[in-house]
Enzyme design. Structure first.
Site, short mmCIF file in Angstrom:
data_model
loop_
_atom_site.label_atom_id
_atom_site.label_comp_id
_atom_site.label_asym_id
_atom_site.label_seq_id
_atom_site.Cartn_x
_atom_site.Cartn_y
_atom_site.Cartn_z
N HIS A 3 118.07 18.72 -51.73
CA HIS A 3 118.66 19.48 -50.63
C HIS A 3 118.83 20.92 -51.11
O HIS A 3 118.67 21.20 -52.30
CB HIS A 3 120.03 18.90 -50.28
CG HIS A 3 120.97 19.03 -51.43
ND1 HIS A 3 121.14 18.03 -52.36
CD2 HIS A 3 121.73 20.06 -51.86
CE1 HIS A 3 121.97 18.44 -53.29
NE2 HIS A 3 122.34 19.67 -53.02
N HIS B 30 118.28 27.44 -53.69
CA HIS B 30 117.49 26.64 -54.62
C HIS B 30 117.65 25.15 -54.30
O HIS B 30 118.67 24.74 -53.75
CB HIS B 30 117.94 26.89 -56.07
CG HIS B 30 119.33 26.42 -56.32
ND1 HIS B 30 120.44 27.17 -56.00
CD2 HIS B 30 119.80 25.25 -56.82
CE1 HIS B 30 121.53 26.48 -56.30
NE2 HIS B 30 121.18 25.32 -56.80
O1 3AM Z 1 122.57 21.91 -54.72
P1 3AM Z 1 122.88 21.83 -56.15
O2 3AM Z 1 122.31 20.62 -56.82
O3 3AM Z 1 122.60 23.09 -56.89
O4 3AM Z 1 125.71 21.27 -58.49
C1 3AM Z 1 126.20 20.65 -57.33
C2 3AM Z 1 125.15 20.52 -56.28
O5 3AM Z 1 124.44 21.73 -56.23
C3 3AM Z 1 127.16 21.58 -56.65
O6 3AM Z 1 127.23 21.10 -55.33
C4 3AM Z 1 125.99 20.46 -55.01
C5 3AM Z 1 126.25 19.05 -54.53
O7 3AM Z 1 126.96 18.33 -55.50
N1 3AM Z 1 128.45 21.59 -57.29
C6 3AM Z 1 129.09 20.55 -57.86
N2 3AM Z 1 130.25 20.96 -58.38
C7 3AM Z 1 130.36 22.27 -58.14
C8 3AM Z 1 131.35 23.26 -58.40
N3 3AM Z 1 132.48 22.96 -59.04
C9 3AM Z 1 129.21 22.68 -57.43
N4 3AM Z 1 129.02 23.94 -57.04
C10 3AM Z 1 129.98 24.82 -57.33
N5 3AM Z 1 131.12 24.51 -57.98
#
Ligand code: 3AM
Length: 187
Positions: free
Chosen positions: A47, A133
């Site tokens: 996603h 991304h």
């Molecule tokens: O879409 P991506 O995979 O980049 O890394 C986690 C994931 O991002 C991000 O939220 C998305 C769904 O889990 N994520 C998890 N913890 C986070 C945090 N503390 C976070 N993004 C920012 N701060």
């Protein structure tokens, strides 16, 4: 899944099944039997995150939905994907991702609209700049992925973005389970 009072929530652009399948095939072809480094989320979890809210209570969740419902999210647009990249930098990567090559301005506007809705619902403003991304790998310890990035040509597919999705992230298992909670249509 069971009802509960707090949820770990994020808002994202979900990928179409065509894009998921196409991207998996594109990576397979470019890697020629090799695997991506680190842990690769399964295609069903791919996603493009617009805003991570973290753990929020029922009131904040309902407020978020109400604000997203009222927000001007703009109209549908075409999102074109690009090549691979890495955070914090390709020479010492901890996150491997697929970037975007078109529709990026519309995506940034959409992220702003979601951010505004999140803040109106009581969330703290996001400090980090939006960098669109699709996460394809989490790498520990960090690795130099420059040769890999060179090896994978830009992903040629695009998709029409017609909605955003509110997901609940269920951690604990490997992989995480991302449950669709709500969708908001654009336009
Ligand atoms: O879409 P991506 O995979 O980049 O890394 C986690 C994931 O991002 C991000 O939220 C998305 C769904 O889990 N994520 C998890 N913890 C986070 C945090 N503390 C976070 N993004 C920012 N701060």
């Amino acid at each position: 899944m069971e009802p509960h009072d707090t949820r770990r929530v994020f808002v994202a652009v979900d990928l179409t099944d065509d894009v998921r399948h196409g991207l998996a095939a594109h990576l397979d072809a470019a890697l020629d039997g090799d695997r991506l480094p680190g842990s690769t989320p399964p295609p069903v979890n791919w996603h493009l995150t617009l805003r991570f809210l973290g753990k929020i209570g029922q009131g904040a969740y309902e407020g978020l939905l109400a604000q997203l419902d009222q927000a001007d999210l703009g109209g549908p647009f075409d999102l074109q994907f690009g090549g691979l990249g890495a955070f914090p930098r390709p020479a010492r990567a901890t996150v491997l991702w697929l970037g975007t090559a078109g529709g990026t301005d519309e995506l940034a506007d959409l992220a702003i609209a979601v951010e505004e809705a999140a803040v109106r619902s009581g969330a703290m403003p996001e400090e980090r700049p939006f960098h669109p991304h699709v996460t394809l790998g989490r790498i520990r310890p960090p690795r130099d992925v420059r040769p890999l990035i060179e090896r994978v040509p830009p992903f040629p597919l695009s998709q029409r973005v017609e909605a955003i999705t509110v997901f609940e992230s269920h951690l604990g298992g490997a992989p995480a389970v991302y449950e669709i909670l709500e969708r908001f249509r654009l336009g």
